[in-house]
Motif scaffolding. Structure first.
Motif, PDB file in Angstrom:
ATOM      1  N   LEU A   1      19.026 114.837 -23.094  1.00 33.59           N
ATOM      2  CA  LEU A   1      20.029 115.306 -24.055  1.00 33.59           C
ATOM      3  C   LEU A   1      19.740 116.702 -24.584  1.00 33.59           C
ATOM      4  N   PHE A   2      18.464 116.972 -24.920  1.00 31.87           N
ATOM      5  CA  PHE A   2      18.115 118.236 -25.568  1.00 31.87           C
ATOM      6  C   PHE A   2      17.404 119.229 -24.649  1.00 31.87           C
ATOM      7  N   GLY A   3      16.967 118.757 -23.478  1.00 33.80           N
ATOM      8  CA  GLY A   3      16.272 119.649 -22.558  1.00 33.80           C
ATOM      9  C   GLY A   3      14.805 119.839 -22.862  1.00 33.80           C
ATOM     10  N   MET A   4      14.239 119.022 -23.745  1.00 34.43           N
ATOM     11  CA  MET A   4      12.823 119.132 -24.096  1.00 34.43           C
ATOM     12  C   MET A   4      12.332 117.819 -24.687  1.00 34.43           C
ATOM     13  N   THR A   5      11.008 117.626 -24.666  1.00 36.87           N
ATOM     14  CA  THR A   5      10.412 116.454 -25.295  1.00 36.87           C
ATOM     15  C   THR A   5      10.274 116.699 -26.790  1.00 36.87           C
ATOM     16  N   ALA A   6      10.016 115.647 -27.543  1.00 36.73           N
ATOM     17  CA  ALA A   6       9.815 115.785 -28.981  1.00 36.73           C
ATOM     18  C   ALA A   6       8.616 116.671 -29.275  1.00 36.73           C
ATOM     19  N   LYS A   7       7.581 116.573 -28.473  1.00 32.11           N
ATOM     20  CA  LYS A   7       6.377 117.366 -28.690  1.00 32.11           C
ATOM     21  C   LYS A   7       6.637 118.841 -28.439  1.00 32.11           C
ATOM     22  N   GLU A   8       7.422 119.134 -27.403  1.00 31.41           N
ATOM     23  CA  GLU A   8       7.771 120.520 -27.119  1.00 31.41           C
ATOM     24  C   GLU A   8       8.608 121.111 -28.254  1.00 31.41           C
ATOM     25  N   TRP A   9       9.501 120.313 -28.823  1.00 28.00           N
ATOM     26  CA  TRP A   9      10.327 120.780 -29.936  1.00 28.00           C
ATOM     27  C   TRP A   9       9.467 121.070 -31.165  1.00 28.00           C
TER      28      TRP A   9
ATOM     29  N   SER B   1      32.567 122.648 -33.745  1.00 25.74           N
ATOM     30  CA  SER B   1      31.147 122.310 -33.637  1.00 25.74           C
ATOM     31  C   SER B   1      30.434 123.301 -32.730  1.00 25.74           C
ATOM     32  N   SER B   2      29.805 124.309 -33.313  1.00 26.22           N
ATOM     33  CA  SER B   2      29.085 125.299 -32.529  1.00 26.22           C
ATOM     34  C   SER B   2      27.755 124.772 -32.031  1.00 26.22           C
ATOM     35  N   LYS B   3      27.180 123.769 -32.708  1.00 21.88           N
ATOM     36  CA  LYS B   3      25.867 123.248 -32.314  1.00 21.88           C
ATOM     37  C   LYS B   3      25.949 122.540 -30.971  1.00 21.88           C
ATOM     38  N   ILE B   4      27.094 121.936 -30.686  1.00 19.44           N
ATOM     39  CA  ILE B   4      27.235 121.242 -29.410  1.00 19.44           C
ATOM     40  C   ILE B   4      27.140 122.231 -28.264  1.00 19.44           C
ATOM     41  N   LEU B   5      27.819 123.357 -28.389  1.00 19.19           N
ATOM     42  CA  LEU B   5      27.787 124.357 -27.336  1.00 19.19           C
ATOM     43  C   LEU B   5      26.376 124.869 -27.112  1.00 19.19           C
ATOM     44  N   THR B   6      25.654 125.087 -28.179  1.00 14.98           N
ATOM     45  CA  THR B   6      24.300 125.627 -28.073  1.00 14.98           C
ATOM     46  C   THR B   6      23.376 124.675 -27.327  1.00 14.98           C
ATOM     47  N   ILE B   7      23.364 123.400 -27.736  1.00 14.16           N
ATOM     48  CA  ILE B   7      22.413 122.459 -27.143  1.00 14.16           C
ATOM     49  C   ILE B   7      22.841 122.038 -25.753  1.00 14.16           C
ATOM     50  N   SER B   8      24.124 121.834 -25.530  1.00 12.71           N
ATOM     51  CA  SER B   8      24.572 121.431 -24.204  1.00 12.71           C
ATOM     52  C   SER B   8      24.335 122.538 -23.186  1.00 12.71           C
TER      53      SER B   8
ATOM     54  N   LYS C   1       6.397 121.934 -31.187  1.00 11.42           N
ATOM     55  CA  LYS C   1       5.618 123.135 -30.921  1.00 11.42           C
ATOM     56  C   LYS C   1       6.440 124.388 -31.184  1.00 11.42           C
ATOM     57  N   ASP C   2       7.723 124.327 -30.844  1.00 11.07           N
ATOM     58  CA  ASP C   2       8.608 125.474 -31.057  1.00 11.07           C
ATOM     59  C   ASP C   2       9.075 125.579 -32.504  1.00 11.07           C
ATOM     60  N   ASN C   3       8.938 124.485 -33.263  1.00 14.12           N
ATOM     61  CA  ASN C   3       9.416 124.458 -34.656  1.00 14.12           C
ATOM     62  C   ASN C   3       8.322 123.929 -35.578  1.00 14.12           C
ATOM     63  N   PRO C   4       7.202 124.621 -35.686  1.00 16.04           N
ATOM     64  CA  PRO C   4       6.059 124.111 -36.457  1.00 16.04           C
ATOM     65  C   PRO C   4       6.347 123.967 -37.944  1.00 16.04           C
ATOM     66  N   GLU C   5       7.358 124.686 -38.434  1.00 18.33           N
ATOM     67  CA  GLU C   5       7.672 124.616 -39.861  1.00 18.33           C
ATOM     68  C   GLU C   5       8.451 123.364 -40.231  1.00 18.33           C
ATOM     69  N   LYS C   6       8.968 122.659 -39.240  1.00 12.71           N
ATOM     70  CA  LYS C   6       9.769 121.462 -39.499  1.00 12.71           C
ATOM     71  C   LYS C   6       8.892 120.228 -39.357  1.00 12.71           C
ATOM     72  N   LYS C   7       8.952 119.352 -40.347  1.00 15.55           N
ATOM     73  CA  LYS C   7       7.986 118.255 -40.448  1.00 15.55           C
ATOM     74  C   LYS C   7       8.438 116.977 -39.755  1.00 15.55           C
ATOM     75  N   VAL C   8       9.714 116.876 -39.405  1.00 16.14           N
ATOM     76  CA  VAL C   8      10.179 115.654 -38.757  1.00 16.14           C
ATOM     77  C   VAL C   8      10.432 115.933 -37.282  1.00 16.14           C
ATOM     78  N   ASN C   9      11.273 115.116 -36.637  1.00 18.51           N
ATOM     79  CA  ASN C   9      11.446 115.314 -35.205  1.00 18.51           C
ATOM     80  C   ASN C   9      12.826 115.855 -34.862  1.00 18.51           C
ATOM     81  N   ILE C  10      13.026 116.119 -33.588  1.00 18.06           N
ATOM     82  CA  ILE C  10      14.229 116.781 -33.110  1.00 18.06           C
ATOM     83  C   ILE C  10      15.499 116.008 -33.468  1.00 18.06           C
ATOM     84  N   ARG C  11      15.409 114.701 -33.472  1.00 19.24           N
ATOM     85  CA  ARG C  11      16.598 113.889 -33.731  1.00 19.24           C
ATOM     86  C   ARG C  11      17.053 113.987 -35.182  1.00 19.24           C
ATOM     87  N   ASP C  12      16.132 114.306 -36.083  1.00 20.23           N
ATOM     88  CA  ASP C  12      16.491 114.443 -37.491  1.00 20.23           C
ATOM     89  C   ASP C  12      17.226 115.749 -37.772  1.00 20.23           C
ATOM     90  N   TYR C  13      17.198 116.679 -36.820  1.00 20.19           N
ATOM     91  CA  TYR C  13      17.831 117.981 -37.025  1.00 20.19           C
ATOM     92  C   TYR C  13      19.083 118.166 -36.168  1.00 20.19           C
TER      93      TYR C  13
END
Length: 215
Positions: free
Chosen positions: A128-136, A201-208, A138-150
């Motif tokens: 769905l996102f093109g990356m694992t939770a761990k990779e996300w 919904s601009s976020k859909i275009l970005t992630i897809s 790593k790219d977003n160290p300032e965010k404390k939860v996981n990719i699905r919460d954002y």
């Protein structure tokens, strides 16, 4: 040497170990998964899985993306041999021939063997996102939860559909590499459908688009 930490997940009545030494790289026990097919000698299940061309191609793609030292020349040789009756592949042989890091082999009763995705949840994340939770993370160290919460509601809806679809594919004994491609294709189609219905919904275009580029 750092101590290996083991966690256990349960699937289809099988206990599957997850190991990490640095809390950054997790490995799931392929041997434990193979016990679902042959509890007495899962190494033969692993060898049959690694004889499959789809498996070799999937492992090769992962190593190309994540392993700068991957021996691509030897990988091409291995890939060309798949399908032949004489072709045999094991975790140890794969590591020695291609300098792979996504699979490691540990000494033990069955010869060991682990795989790169810690669980099916990460398979869905990649689809769905093109990356694992761990990779996300790593790219977003300032965010404390996981990719699905954002993510947004649309992606959560597609994720729920993918979870159901993946369960059906697992029951059909479709291997993980093939399931990844099928899930990714389904995710893109569903996101495009939602995008056509909701132009705001601009976020859909970005992630897809990112998922499309990761193919």
């Amino acid at each position: 040497m750092e101590k290996t930490v083991k966690e256990t997940i349960h699937a289809q009545g099988i206990e599957i170990g997850i190991y990490t030494t640095d809390f950054e790289n997790e490995f799931i026990s392929l041997t434990d998964i193979a016990k679902y097919r042959n509890e007495d000698d899962p190494r033969f299940v692993i060898q049959n899985w690694m004889r499959n061309r789809n498996t070799i191609e999937f492992l090769g793609v992962w190593e190309t993306l994540h392993n700068p030292s991957f021996n691509r020349v030897q990988f091409d040789t291995v890939k060309n041999e798949t399908g032949a009756n004489r072709f045999v592949m094991t975790p140890t042989k794969w590591i020695e021939q291609t300098n792979a890091i996504g699979i490691v082999s540990k000494a033990g009763r069955y010869g060991g063997g682990t795989f790169v995705y810690a669980d099916e949840a990460d398979l869905l994340n990649v689809a769905l996102f093109g990356m694992t939770a761990k990779e996300w993370r790593k790219d977003n160290p300032e965010k404390k939860v996981n990719i699905r919460d954002y993510t947004d509601l649309h992606h959560l809806l597609v994720l729920a559909n993918l979870e159901s679809y993946n369960a059906i594919l697992i029951e059909q004994n479709i291997e993980q590499p093939q399931r990844l491609e099928m899930l990714r294709e389904t995710a893109l189609k569903q996101l495009r459908t939602i995008q056509a219905l909701d132009f705001s919904s601009s976020k859909i275009l970005t992630i897809s688009d990112k998922a499309e580029e990761s193919k």
